[in-house]
Design an enzyme around this catalytic site. Sequence first.
Site, short mmCIF file in Angstrom:
data_model
loop_
_atom_site.label_atom_id
_atom_site.label_comp_id
_atom_site.label_asym_id
_atom_site.label_seq_id
_atom_site.Cartn_x
_atom_site.Cartn_y
_atom_site.Cartn_z
N ASP A 1 -6.37 0.21 2.27
CA ASP A 1 -6.77 -1.19 2.50
C ASP A 1 -6.77 -2.09 1.27
O ASP A 1 -7.03 -3.28 1.36
CB ASP A 1 -8.15 -1.24 3.17
CG ASP A 1 -9.22 -0.47 2.40
OD1 ASP A 1 -9.20 -0.50 1.15
OD2 ASP A 1 -10.07 0.18 3.04
N HIS B 1 -2.78 7.92 0.10
CA HIS B 1 -2.03 7.72 1.34
C HIS B 1 -1.22 6.43 1.35
O HIS B 1 -0.71 6.02 2.40
CB HIS B 1 -2.97 7.77 2.54
CG HIS B 1 -3.62 9.11 2.72
ND1 HIS B 1 -4.93 9.27 3.14
CD2 HIS B 1 -3.14 10.35 2.51
CE1 HIS B 1 -5.22 10.55 3.19
NE2 HIS B 1 -4.16 11.23 2.81
N CYS C 1 12.22 1.02 2.75
CA CYS C 1 13.34 1.22 3.68
C CYS C 1 13.30 2.64 4.23
O CYS C 1 12.94 3.59 3.53
CB CYS C 1 14.66 0.96 2.95
SG CYS C 1 16.10 1.17 4.01
N GLY D 1 -18.11 8.07 2.03
CA GLY D 1 -17.55 7.63 3.30
C GLY D 1 -16.33 8.37 3.79
O GLY D 1 -15.43 7.76 4.37
#
Length: 255
Positions: A101, A116, A124, A191
């Site tokens: 994020d 990630h 592409c 978290g």
Amino acid sequence: MIEEAAKLIAHSRFLIAFTGAGISAESGVPTFRDKGGLWEKYKIEDVATPEAFKRNPGLVWEFYKMRMQLMKNARPNPAHLALTELENMGILKAVITQNIDNLHKMAGTKAVVELHGNIYSVKCSNCEYKENLLETRKLDEFLVEGRIPKCPKCGSFIRPDVVWFGESLPQGTLQKAFKLAERADVCLVIGTSGQVFPAAYIPYIVKDSGGYVIEINPKESGITPIADLFLKGNAGEIMKLLLEKVKICLKNKKC
């Protein structure tokens, strides 16, 4: 336990943080496995695998553009900001995150390892072309474009530059994270469910290397059994309090 955690952090020589979706939930970013999470509304196999993209790239991009829009409107919360302040104080050496994020970077943290990928990065599906839409200031234009995006170099479909289920993490990124974990004497785990591997090995590596693991979570996770301290609650609230205690500890030099 807050006092004890603050002492460990204040006296640490190499503190790292390992974060998951829970740290961003307070910023309005949906989690995956919790009630009302993304995997209740979408099937992983339909939107988050290489096979899904080959089968229906339009649906995958509908999912990721929705997430881009959500994250674009999100702002770092006190947990993100506390980590940035710890870095500015010279205590926190790196944040290793499973999140895509961008909120750690938006908060101002410089040493961020994104295991990630990043929601605003695209690549592409055929050639080496990559682009960060935030950096090139093309995000707004990209979000309103109705067609499936194509590579400006070879014309193939562009895909999100994130790690999907069934894909391996970039080896360079993973090895960097593992080396940081080996050096760490204290690891803040914030978290995360501790269920996604190989990312979830990070706290185990810290523990195996003789370090301490401090977990912050509203509920127990896969990491809790190895945590030296478990601080139950929301990340923002606990991190804000923990930062205050660390400052007091350093100022008094008595803890």
